[in-house]
Design a protein around this motif. Structure first.
Motif, PDB file in Angstrom:
ATOM      1  N   ALA A  53      92.760  37.201   6.111  1.00 56.72           N
ATOM      2  CA  ALA A  53      92.219  38.054   7.179  1.00 56.72           C
ATOM      3  C   ALA A  53      93.043  39.336   7.295  1.00 56.72           C
ATOM      4  O   ALA A  53      92.490  40.431   7.450  1.00 56.72           O
ATOM      5  CB  ALA A  53      92.208  37.287   8.496  1.00 56.72           C
ATOM      6  N   ARG A  54      94.354  39.211   7.222  1.00 56.32           N
ATOM      7  CA  ARG A  54      95.209  40.399   7.306  1.00 56.32           C
ATOM      8  C   ARG A  54      94.954  41.349   6.143  1.00 56.32           C
ATOM      9  O   ARG A  54      94.930  42.577   6.294  1.00 56.32           O
ATOM     10  CB  ARG A  54      96.679  39.980   7.310  1.00 56.32           C
ATOM     11  N   HIS A  55      94.765  40.782   4.954  1.00 55.99           N
ATOM     12  CA  HIS A  55      94.569  41.590   3.753  1.00 55.99           C
ATOM     13  C   HIS A  55      93.262  42.367   3.822  1.00 55.99           C
ATOM     14  O   HIS A  55      93.202  43.545   3.448  1.00 55.99           O
ATOM     15  CB  HIS A  55      94.569  40.664   2.531  1.00 55.99           C
ATOM     16  N   VAL A  56      92.217  41.711   4.312  1.00 53.23           N
ATOM     17  CA  VAL A  56      90.896  42.343   4.336  1.00 53.23           C
ATOM     18  C   VAL A  56      90.713  43.232   5.559  1.00 53.23           C
ATOM     19  O   VAL A  56      90.055  44.275   5.489  1.00 53.23           O
ATOM     20  CB  VAL A  56      89.805  41.250   4.303  1.00 53.23           C
ATOM     21  N   LEU A  57      91.313  42.843   6.678  1.00 55.05           N
ATOM     22  CA  LEU A  57      91.076  43.548   7.945  1.00 55.05           C
ATOM     23  C   LEU A  57      92.315  44.304   8.412  1.00 55.05           C
ATOM     24  O   LEU A  57      92.575  44.372   9.617  1.00 55.05           O
ATOM     25  CB  LEU A  57      90.646  42.551   9.021  1.00 55.05           C
ATOM     26  N   ALA A  58      93.093  44.828   7.497  1.00 58.74           N
ATOM     27  CA  ALA A  58      94.302  45.568   7.866  1.00 58.74           C
ATOM     28  C   ALA A  58      93.950  46.697   8.835  1.00 58.74           C
ATOM     29  O   ALA A  58      92.997  47.445   8.622  1.00 58.74           O
ATOM     30  CB  ALA A  58      94.968  46.132   6.622  1.00 58.74           C
TER      31      ALA A  58
END
Length: 210
Positions: A53-58
Motif C-alpha cells: 500500500a505504501r509503495h503504490v499510494l505514496a
C-alpha cells in the motif's frame, strides 16, 4: 534446518533462501524455534501487504489502506491459502524485504538519496532475492504500473522517471544477485534438485499467470 543443519537454501534445492532459520539459530528449544520462525514469517507476510500500500499510494493515505488490506486478508482469505502465504511459502517475506528496501532508498525531505540509505536499501532488495529469486519481476511490473498511473494523474514527468529508474535499478540488481545465488547453490548441495532456468513457451504463460 535451524536446529539440525543450516544451509543457505532449502535442503538440496536452489531456491527459498533460509533467512528465517538463520535468524532463529540462537533459539535452541524446538518449540520456541518453530514459533519464532512462524512469527517472523507471519509478520513479514502482513507487513508486505502494508508496504505494498505504501509503495503504490505514496503521498496518500497508505497506512489506512494497508491496515484495511491486512485485516481483509486475515478475515477473508481461505485458511489453507492463508497458512501457505503467512507460514509456509517465501513470498510474503521476499516482498516485505524488497519493498522495505525500496522504501529505505527513497529520497528524504530534501529530495536527496544519501548513499548509506541506498546501500541499506540495496542490501534488503538483495536479501529479498535470496529468499525468492523472482521477486523483482512482480515488483518491476508494479513499478511500471505505478509510473503510468502517476503520469495519468499529472505527476511531474521527471520525478516519475527518476523514481521508476531507481526502482528498476534496485530491483535489477536484486534479480541479478538472485541469479548468482541460484548458480552458486548447486555446487555446494549434496544431492541438488536442479531448478530449470529457461523461458516458458508463450502457450504456457496464461495458465502460469492464472
Amino acid at each position: 534446518m535451524s536446529l539440525q543443519r543450516w544451509t543457505p537454501f532449502y535442503w538440496d534445492q536452489e531456491r527459498y533462501g533460509m533467512l528465517v532459520p538463520l535468524l532463529a539459530l540462537p533459539v535452541r528449544d524446538p518449540l520456541w524455534n518453530l514459533l519464532v520462525q512462524r512469527f517472523l514469517l507471519a509478520l513479514a507476510g502482513l507487513g508486505a501487504v502494508v508496504l505494498l500500500a505504501r509503495h503504490v499510494l505514496a503521498g496518500r493515505d497508505w497506512p489506512l489502506a494497508g491496515a484495511l488490506a491486512a485485516a481483509g486478508l486475515l478475515a477473508l482469505a481461505p485458511p489453507r491459502w492463508l497458512f501457505e502465504y503467512l507460514f509456509d511459502q517465501p513470498y510474503g517475506l521476499s516482498l516485505a524485504l524488497a519493498l522495505a528496501g525500496l522504501a529505505v532508498a527513497e529520497p528524504g525531505a530534501d529530495g536527496r538519496r544519501p548513499w548509506p540509505r541506498i546501500a541499506w536499501g540495496a542490501l534488503l532488495v538483495v536479501l529479498a532475492h535470496w529468499v525468492s529469486a523472482a521477486t523483482g519481476i512482480v515488483l518491476g511490473a508494479l513499478a511500471v504500473a505505478r509510473a503510468i498511473a502517476d503520469r495519468l494523474e499529472g505527476a511531474d514527468q521527471d520525478a516519475v522517471r527518476a523514481r521508476l529508474a531507481w526502482d528498476a535499478g534496485l530491483l535489477g540488481a536484486g534479480l541479478a544477485a538472485g541469479q548468482v545465488f541460484l548458480r552458486l547453490a548447486a555446487p555446494v548441495a549434496v544431492t541438488p534438485f536442479p531448478l530449470v532456468l529457461a523461458p516458458q513457451p508463450l502457450s504456457a504463460l496464461p495458465a502460469a499467470w492464472a
